[in-house]
Design an enzyme around this catalytic site. Structure first.
Site, PDB file in Angstrom:
ATOM      1  N   LYS A 182      79.759  20.870  64.190  1.00  0.00           N
ATOM      2  CA  LYS A 182      81.494  20.746  64.204  1.00  0.00           C
ATOM      3  C   LYS A 182      81.811  20.235  65.387  1.00  0.00           C
ATOM      4  O   LYS A 182      81.949  21.129  66.597  1.00  0.00           O
ATOM      5  CB  LYS A 182      81.977  22.915  64.298  1.00  0.00           C
ATOM      6  CG  LYS A 182      83.414  23.066  64.649  1.00  0.00           C
ATOM      7  CD  LYS A 182      84.294  22.127  64.171  1.00  0.00           C
ATOM      8  CE  LYS A 182      85.882  23.289  64.795  1.00  0.00           C
ATOM      9  NZ  LYS A 182      85.628  23.000  66.051  1.00  0.00           N
ATOM     10  N   SER A 240      82.980  30.859  73.242  1.00  0.00           N
ATOM     11  CA  SER A 240      83.815  32.155  73.434  1.00  0.00           C
ATOM     12  C   SER A 240      83.193  33.766  72.996  1.00  0.00           C
ATOM     13  O   SER A 240      82.851  33.395  71.258  1.00  0.00           O
ATOM     14  CB  SER A 240      85.648  32.027  73.233  1.00  0.00           C
ATOM     15  OG  SER A 240      85.818  32.284  72.174  1.00  0.00           O
ATOM     16  N   GLY A 244      82.611  33.317  68.643  1.00  0.00           N
ATOM     17  CA  GLY A 244      81.149  33.827  68.162  1.00  0.00           C
ATOM     18  C   GLY A 244      81.387  34.610  67.391  1.00  0.00           C
ATOM     19  O   GLY A 244      80.343  34.465  66.869  1.00  0.00           O
ATOM     20  N   GLU A 263      76.086  32.045  71.740  1.00  0.00           N
ATOM     21  CA  GLU A 263      75.812  32.137  73.514  1.00  0.00           C
ATOM     22  C   GLU A 263      77.242  32.826  74.280  1.00  0.00           C
ATOM     23  O   GLU A 263      77.610  31.413  73.785  1.00  0.00           O
ATOM     24  CB  GLU A 263      75.606  31.069  73.784  1.00  0.00           C
ATOM     25  CG  GLU A 263      73.783  30.475  73.272  1.00  0.00           C
ATOM     26  CD  GLU A 263      72.800  31.796  74.376  1.00  0.00           C
ATOM     27  OE1 GLU A 263      73.036  32.671  75.247  1.00  0.00           O
ATOM     28  OE2 GLU A 263      71.941  32.362  73.805  1.00  0.00           O
ATOM     29  N   CYS A 300      80.118  29.763  82.023  1.00  0.00           N
ATOM     30  CA  CYS A 300      79.516  31.288  81.203  1.00  0.00           C
ATOM     31  C   CYS A 300      78.639  31.632  82.053  1.00  0.00           C
ATOM     32  O   CYS A 300      78.505  32.944  82.120  1.00  0.00           O
ATOM     33  CB  CYS A 300      78.636  30.747  79.937  1.00  0.00           C
ATOM     34  SG  CYS A 300      77.897  29.424  80.524  1.00  0.00           S
ATOM     35  N   GLU A 388      85.091  39.337  80.553  1.00  0.00           N
ATOM     36  CA  GLU A 388      84.928  38.576  81.436  1.00  0.00           C
ATOM     37  C   GLU A 388      86.060  37.519  80.960  1.00  0.00           C
ATOM     38  O   GLU A 388      87.111  37.473  80.177  1.00  0.00           O
ATOM     39  CB  GLU A 388      83.772  37.220  80.819  1.00  0.00           C
ATOM     40  CG  GLU A 388      84.069  35.217  80.692  1.00  0.00           C
ATOM     41  CD  GLU A 388      83.382  34.028  80.036  1.00  0.00           C
ATOM     42  OE1 GLU A 388      83.736  34.873  78.682  1.00  0.00           O
ATOM     43  OE2 GLU A 388      83.009  33.522  80.162  1.00  0.00           O
TER      44      GLU A 388
END
Ligand code: NAP
Length: 502
Positions: A182, A240, A244, A263, A300, A388
């Site tokens: 994608k 994100s 996710g 991840e 990340c 985060e």
């Protein structure tokens, strides 16, 4: 070398335009038009991937290795054009795009060598014991087999290494799994030219065209259709927590649930131990500042939190402020990420007990460093401070003593990394912290900074949720191939029909 994207999807060897389009939003340079993905195209790509699996999944490892190396060569043949469009779309500097391309081709070649060596097959054999009492033992062999078509979602901040031909794609193809990517709407042109390179490698290696498809996004329903397609057997996702989690939930709710290897984000805490800080606190502050602001903090593995003893905080704050004030505003990957950064800054600034040390305005699609401080007891009372903020924002947490530092360590959710800055005299406290940190993080570092992930055999880039959705896996390094394999036992099968790899 210029490259003007045609804006089409690559579905099983055919470049396909669509009735609906979206425009890219580059940091600089011209915008281009791209076809919007549809559910029908997802179905077409997944069906072709399933057909390709029956030849590709059973192909010689030598052929798959040659294919991976050819993709690397084809990427290198388009190096200048990839860098140009990558820089335009993401705003990342040329050196970064060049470095990331090297990492991307390097991991494709690493996987080629890895599957040739064959250790990843984890071959096991329990020979038959026909005379065993009370029952004979059958002959049982085991190896790891590819799982089938895999869906891949890349992240905006790694337009090459975690995108179209990035680590997930390399690992899945190495395992023998066809891939449907994608495309990321933040770098659709970079995705297209890399897909061109993979397409050229498919033709050169005479593989089934369903081995790889790229469906551009422009519509969230494309990703949803992909993860819920019955022929897709696993998902590799980098991005994100919100995105996710939404796709993970869809995978779990399928009639046939499938693994979702997400991840996601982390704040990557650093624990600054007293003797190390007394000896070289200024150097740690400078190193932190550089790591925190590298690439506008859009990593990340960005170390967003520093935990320091209260009586050493003032000197550390002064040195960090001096370093951060030198950092100029930087362009962010997208307008949306820049807006989220400002919202994240405001959220931290408004939290009870948080003191603002450096709060600067950000221009449009720009980030400037921000620095905050909070006492351990306020940190422990507010879990939201551990979420985060994607960008160059640092939060210093002060600990009264070793016990409070341990309590702060225990309070973190899952992390990609945790770092100790220590000297020999800090060993007792470090020994107490280590069991907590290894329980929380996929990678524990000493006297370094976590930005920069080595692609190698021993690397773990993952961790307990929310760092990833699957703590048994890594998305970087050769071990990442295990996500797309499953063990199969063969009991008493005649040699003549056993898989060649056995
Ligand atoms: P993102 O916004 O989650 O996008 C990632 C991909 O998922 C894009 O293709 C996006 O589609 C799609 N997506 C997101 N939400 C979706 C939904 N609800 N339904 C369907 N599709 C959805 O992430 P990003 O901004 O690209 O990446 C930045 C984040 O990634 C940061 O939080 C960073 O920490 C994390 N990251 C993690 C790692 C790691 O290894 N752990 C590495 C790099 C980055 P669109 O194209 O439509 O947006």
């Amino acid at each position: 070398m210029t490259f003007v994207p045609h804006g089409k999807h690559l579905i099983a060897g055919e470049w396909i335009a669509g009735p609906d389009t979206f425009a890219s939003d580059p940091a600089h340079g011209p915008a281009h038009t791209f076809a919007v993905g549809t559910r029908a195209l997802v179905d077409q790509a997944a069906q072709a991937a399933e057909v390709a699996f029956w030849s590709f999944g059973w192909a010689d490892r030598a052929l798959r290795a040659a294919f991976l190396r050819r993709i690397a060569d084809e990427i290198e043949a388009r190096a200048a054009a990839i860098t140009l469009i990558g820089c335009q779309e993401t705003g990342l500097p040329e050196a970064r795009l060049n470095g990331e391309r090297g990492r991307t081709t390097g991991q494709l070649r690493l996987f080629a060598a890895h599957i040739e060596a064959g250790d990843y097959l984890d071959r096991r054999h329990d020979a038959a014991l026909p005379d065993r009492q009370p029952l004979p033992r059958p002959d049982i062999r085991m190896i790891q087999r590819p799982i089938g078509p895999v869906a891949v979602f890349g992240a905006s901040n790694f337009p090459l290494a975690f995108s179209t031909a990035g680590g997930d794609t390399a690992a899945a193809l190495a395992a023998g799994c066809p891939v449907v990517v994608k495309g990321h709407s933040a770098h659709p042109g970079t995705g297209e030219i890399v897909a061109e390179a993979i397409h050229a490698a498919i033709l050169a290696c005479n593989l089934h065209p369903g081995v790889f498809s790229l469906i551009q996004g422009g519509n969230r329903s494309v990703g949803e259709a992909l993860v819920t397609h019955p022929l897709i057997k696993a998902v590799g996702f980098t991005g994100s927590l919100a995105g996710g989690r939404a796709l993970f939930d869809l995978c779990a709710a399928r009639p046939e649930p499938i693994p979702f290897f997400g991840e996601l984000g982390a704040v990557n805490p650093m624990f600054l131990l007293p003797a190390a800080m007394a000896a070289r606190g200024d150097a740690v502050a400078q190193g932190w500042s550089a790591s925190l602001t590298m690439g506008a903090g859009q990593f990340c593995t960005n170390p967003g939190i520093a935990v320091v003893m209260e009586d050493q905080a003032a000197a550390f704050v002064a040195a960090t402020l001096a370093a951060l004030r030198q950092v100029a505003p930087q362009v962010m990957l997208t307008e949306g990420i820049a807006r989220a950064y400002v919202q994240g800054r405001d959220r931290i600034a408004a939290a009870p007990g948080v003191q603002s040390l450096l709060s600067q305005d950000c221009g449009p699609r720009q980030a400037t460093p921000q620095l905050f401080q909070v006492r351990g007891q306020d940190w422990l009372a507010d879990h939201a401070l551990a979420e985060e903020v994607f960008g160059p924002l640092g939060l210093i947490v002060t600990a009264r003593d070793a016990e409070e530092m341990l309590a702060i360590a225990r309070s973190f959710p899952g992390q990609l990394t945790a770092t100790l800055h220590l000297n020999d005299e800090d060993a007792d406290l470090a020994r107490r912290l280590l069991p907590v940190l290894e329980h929380k993080a996929g990678r524990v570092l000493a006297n370094g900074f976590p930005t920069g992930v080595e692609v190698c055999d021993a690397m773990v880039h993952g961790g307990p949720y929310p760092a990833s959705t699957n703590f048994g896996a890594t998305s970087v390094g050769t071990l990442s191939i295990r996500r797309f394999l499953r063990p199969v036992s063969y009991q008493n099968l005649p040699e003549a029909i056993l898989p060649k790899d056995l």
